[in-house]
Design a protein around this motif. Structure first.
Motif, PDB file in Angstrom:
ATOM      1  N   PRO A 192       0.792  -1.228  -0.004  1.00  0.00           N
ATOM      2  CA  PRO A 192       0.024  -0.122  -0.029  1.00  0.00           C
ATOM      3  C   PRO A 192       1.028   1.322  -0.026  1.00  0.00           C
ATOM      4  CG  PRO A 192      -0.904  -1.657   1.549  1.00  0.00           C
ATOM      5  CD  PRO A 192       0.376  -1.924   0.928  1.00  0.00           C
ATOM      6  N   VAL A 193       2.100   1.019   0.516  1.00  0.00           N
ATOM      7  CA  VAL A 193       2.648   2.445   0.886  1.00  0.00           C
ATOM      8  C   VAL A 193       3.517   2.670  -0.563  1.00  0.00           C
ATOM      9  CG1 VAL A 193       4.935   3.348   1.875  1.00  0.00           C
ATOM     10  CG2 VAL A 193       3.389   2.044   3.461  1.00  0.00           C
ATOM     11  N   SER A 194       4.212   1.595  -1.305  1.00  0.00           N
ATOM     12  CA  SER A 194       4.581   1.909  -2.466  1.00  0.00           C
ATOM     13  C   SER A 194       3.591   2.273  -3.652  1.00  0.00           C
ATOM     14  CB  SER A 194       5.464   0.594  -2.840  1.00  0.00           C
ATOM     15  OG  SER A 194       4.624  -0.353  -3.272  1.00  0.00           O
ATOM     16  N   ARG A 195       2.354   1.717  -3.597  1.00  0.00           N
ATOM     17  CA  ARG A 195       1.501   2.049  -4.222  1.00  0.00           C
ATOM     18  C   ARG A 195       0.996   3.634  -4.302  1.00  0.00           C
ATOM     19  NH1 ARG A 195      -0.586  -2.990  -3.922  1.00  0.00           N
ATOM     20  NH2 ARG A 195      -2.124  -2.609  -2.270  1.00  0.00           N
ATOM     21  N   ALA A 196       1.007   4.165  -2.850  1.00  0.00           N
ATOM     22  CA  ALA A 196       0.573   5.554  -2.725  1.00  0.00           C
ATOM     23  C   ALA A 196       1.685   6.554  -3.208  1.00  0.00           C
ATOM     24  CB  ALA A 196       0.374   5.721  -1.152  1.00  0.00           C
ATOM     25  N   VAL A 197       3.064   6.000  -2.937  1.00  0.00           N
ATOM     26  CA  VAL A 197       4.131   7.098  -3.381  1.00  0.00           C
ATOM     27  C   VAL A 197       4.277   6.869  -4.746  1.00  0.00           C
ATOM     28  CG1 VAL A 197       6.510   7.222  -3.372  1.00  0.00           C
ATOM     29  CG2 VAL A 197       5.336   6.553  -1.429  1.00  0.00           C
ATOM     30  N   ILE A 198       4.043   5.792  -5.391  1.00  0.00           N
ATOM     31  CA  ILE A 198       4.147   5.856  -6.811  1.00  0.00           C
ATOM     32  C   ILE A 198       3.017   6.688  -7.502  1.00  0.00           C
ATOM     33  CG2 ILE A 198       3.829   4.250  -9.007  1.00  0.00           C
ATOM     34  CD1 ILE A 198       5.476   2.042  -7.263  1.00  0.00           C
ATOM     35  N   LYS A 199       1.733   6.683  -6.894  1.00  0.00           N
ATOM     36  CA  LYS A 199       0.648   7.260  -7.535  1.00  0.00           C
ATOM     37  C   LYS A 199       0.949   8.701  -7.263  1.00  0.00           C
ATOM     38  CE  LYS A 199      -4.195   7.238  -6.521  1.00  0.00           C
ATOM     39  NZ  LYS A 199      -5.295   6.891  -5.793  1.00  0.00           N
ATOM     40  N   ALA A 200       1.506   9.293  -6.227  1.00  0.00           N
ATOM     41  CA  ALA A 200       1.881  10.647  -6.108  1.00  0.00           C
ATOM     42  C   ALA A 200       2.898  10.924  -7.014  1.00  0.00           C
ATOM     43  CB  ALA A 200       2.415  10.817  -4.749  1.00  0.00           C
ATOM     44  N   ALA A 201       3.939  10.211  -7.283  1.00  0.00           N
ATOM     45  CA  ALA A 201       4.965  10.559  -8.136  1.00  0.00           C
ATOM     46  C   ALA A 201       4.381  10.424  -9.736  1.00  0.00           C
ATOM     47  CB  ALA A 201       6.090   9.249  -8.238  1.00  0.00           C
ATOM     48  N   VAL A 202       3.472   9.603 -10.164  1.00  0.00           N
ATOM     49  CA  VAL A 202       2.819   9.813 -11.474  1.00  0.00           C
ATOM     50  C   VAL A 202       2.030  11.218 -11.472  1.00  0.00           C
ATOM     51  CG1 VAL A 202       1.024   9.053 -13.003  1.00  0.00           C
ATOM     52  CG2 VAL A 202       2.675   7.229 -12.123  1.00  0.00           C
ATOM     53  N   LYS A 203       1.190  11.396 -10.563  1.00  0.00           N
ATOM     54  CA  LYS A 203       0.493  12.865 -10.427  1.00  0.00           C
ATOM     55  C   LYS A 203       1.582  14.031 -10.425  1.00  0.00           C
ATOM     56  CE  LYS A 203      -3.056  15.482  -8.187  1.00  0.00           C
ATOM     57  NZ  LYS A 203      -2.457  16.786  -8.620  1.00  0.00           N
ATOM     58  N   TYR A 204       2.531  13.988  -9.749  1.00  0.00           N
ATOM     59  CA  TYR A 204       3.607  14.882  -9.844  1.00  0.00           C
ATOM     60  C   TYR A 204       4.174  15.260 -11.433  1.00  0.00           C
ATOM     61  CZ  TYR A 204       8.398  16.477  -9.706  1.00  0.00           C
ATOM     62  OH  TYR A 204       9.552  17.209  -9.743  1.00  0.00           O
ATOM     63  N   SER A 205       4.418  14.084 -11.971  1.00  0.00           N
ATOM     64  CA  SER A 205       4.888  14.130 -13.327  1.00  0.00           C
ATOM     65  C   SER A 205       3.878  14.621 -14.470  1.00  0.00           C
ATOM     66  CB  SER A 205       5.395  12.837 -13.841  1.00  0.00           C
ATOM     67  OG  SER A 205       6.508  12.151 -12.900  1.00  0.00           O
ATOM     68  N   LEU A 206       2.730  14.225 -14.070  1.00  0.00           N
ATOM     69  CA  LEU A 206       1.462  14.764 -15.070  1.00  0.00           C
ATOM     70  C   LEU A 206       1.253  16.518 -14.885  1.00  0.00           C
ATOM     71  CD1 LEU A 206      -0.833  11.903 -14.945  1.00  0.00           C
ATOM     72  CD2 LEU A 206       0.434  12.652 -16.918  1.00  0.00           C
ATOM     73  N   ASP A 207       1.411  16.534 -13.501  1.00  0.00           N
ATOM     74  CA  ASP A 207       1.069  18.086 -13.207  1.00  0.00           C
ATOM     75  C   ASP A 207       2.217  19.093 -13.936  1.00  0.00           C
ATOM     76  OD1 ASP A 207      -1.208  17.257 -11.786  1.00  0.00           O
ATOM     77  OD2 ASP A 207      -0.235  17.770  -9.897  1.00  0.00           O
ATOM     78  N   ARG A 208       3.624  18.456 -13.933  1.00  0.00           N
ATOM     79  CA  ARG A 208       4.731  19.040 -14.283  1.00  0.00           C
ATOM     80  C   ARG A 208       4.674  19.145 -15.629  1.00  0.00           C
ATOM     81  NH1 ARG A 208       9.808  17.421 -15.157  1.00  0.00           N
ATOM     82  NH2 ARG A 208       9.395  15.222 -14.778  1.00  0.00           N
ATOM     83  N   TYR A 209       4.308  18.263 -16.429  1.00  0.00           N
ATOM     84  CA  TYR A 209       4.165  18.291 -17.793  1.00  0.00           C
ATOM     85  C   TYR A 209       2.969  19.019 -18.731  1.00  0.00           C
ATOM     86  CZ  TYR A 209       3.485  16.315 -22.705  1.00  0.00           C
ATOM     87  OH  TYR A 209       3.598  16.341 -24.046  1.00  0.00           O
ATOM     88  N   GLU A 210       1.896  19.045 -17.771  1.00  0.00           N
ATOM     89  CA  GLU A 210       0.737  19.948 -18.054  1.00  0.00           C
ATOM     90  C   GLU A 210       1.218  21.451 -17.727  1.00  0.00           C
ATOM     91  OE1 GLU A 210      -2.537  18.977 -15.999  1.00  0.00           O
ATOM     92  OE2 GLU A 210      -2.915  17.216 -17.168  1.00  0.00           O
TER      93      GLU A 210
END
Ligand SMILES: [Zn+2]
Length: 260
Positions: A192-210
């Motif tokens: 669960p912890v790694s899933r939450a961190v990876i989810k946050a990382a993906v969101k961070y990358s998408l926000d940055r791209y946008e």
């Protein structure tokens, strides 16, 4: 990973390059335009310039006579490369990268999909800003990365009174995220912890791209001579600037509809 990808030696940089270095143990980056003759034009905030090594660089710098030059009340400074780097490593910002390369850069504030203009134009803009300034420094809305991005591309976000071009804050928050990944390799194991961190990382990358100026659809090319008006530095009332920005938006929409 970005630290390895963008790191360059001094002999590798050319006039017109957007360079940066890290401050405060990689917590934030500081950006500028290398203009040749071992000098960098960069935008500083009052809280950075209150740091003695910048504020008094002209007093302590032994390698460049005009090091630390700035116009009164301007945050745009010309320093020698040594004073810009403060013994830290040198990195070069990448322009015109593909989306896949953009996402491969884990950390924000290291590359953009926008293309750079020719070096002579980049240096001309930097020299102009040294004379006329780049508005008030703001960590989110108007920072050293924004001014370097502007010099390289001439692009300005139409909501300049809102969110800046660079997503520098993303790069601030990107630092601990990157540190988490590099120090905890087990995060790649399902949990669960790694899933939450990876989810946050993906969101961070998408926000940055946008937020990237090469992707956003609310940017337009602004001549450096017109920058004072766009940033509201010419003493006009904010409302006039807002009206002007609205007019720019209309021009931009019209321009795009003609193009399509
Ligand atoms: Zn110096």
């Amino acid at each position: 990973m970005d630290l390895l990808i963008n790191r360059v030696e001094r002999r590798e940089i050319k006039p017109g390059d957007h360079i940066y270095t890290y401050r405060a143990a990689f917590i934030y980056s500081h950006h500028g335009i290398f203009v040749g003759e071992n000098t960098v034009v960069h935008f500083t905030s009052s809280w950075i310039s209150s740091d003695s090594s910048f504020y008094n660089s002209s007093l302590i710098c032994s390698s460049y006579p005009d090091c630390g030059f700035r116009k009164p009340k301007s945050g745009v400074v010309r320093s020698c490369l040594d004073c810009f780097l403060r013994n830290e490593s040198l990195y070069r910002y990448k322009y015109g990268v593909s989306p896949s390369v953009f996402f491969a850069h884990v950390r924000g504030g290291t590359c953009t999909t926008a293309k750079s203009d020719p070096p002579a134009e980049v240096i001309r803009r930097a020299s102009y800003l040294l004379e006329s300034g780049f508005g008030n420094y703001h960590l989110i809305q108007n920072n050293c990365e924004d001014s370097a991005l502007y010099c390289k591309t001439g692009l300005l976000t139409l909501d300049k009174l809102g969110v800046g071009a660079s997503g520098q804050v993303s790069s601030v928050f990107g630092a601990p995220l990157e540190a988490i990944f590099s120090s905890c390799p087990n995060l790649w194991m399902p949990s669960p912890v790694s899933r939450a961190v990876i989810k946050a990382a993906v969101k961070y990358s998408l926000d940055r791209y946008e937020a990237d100026i090469g992707v956003r659809d609310d940017v337009m090319k602004v001549a450096v001579e017109d920058l004072a008006v766009k940033l509201g530095l010419d003493g006009r009332h904010h409302k006039e600037v807002a009206d002007d920005t609205d007019a720019s938006k209309r021009d931009f929409v019209a321009m795009n509809s003609e193009r399509n």
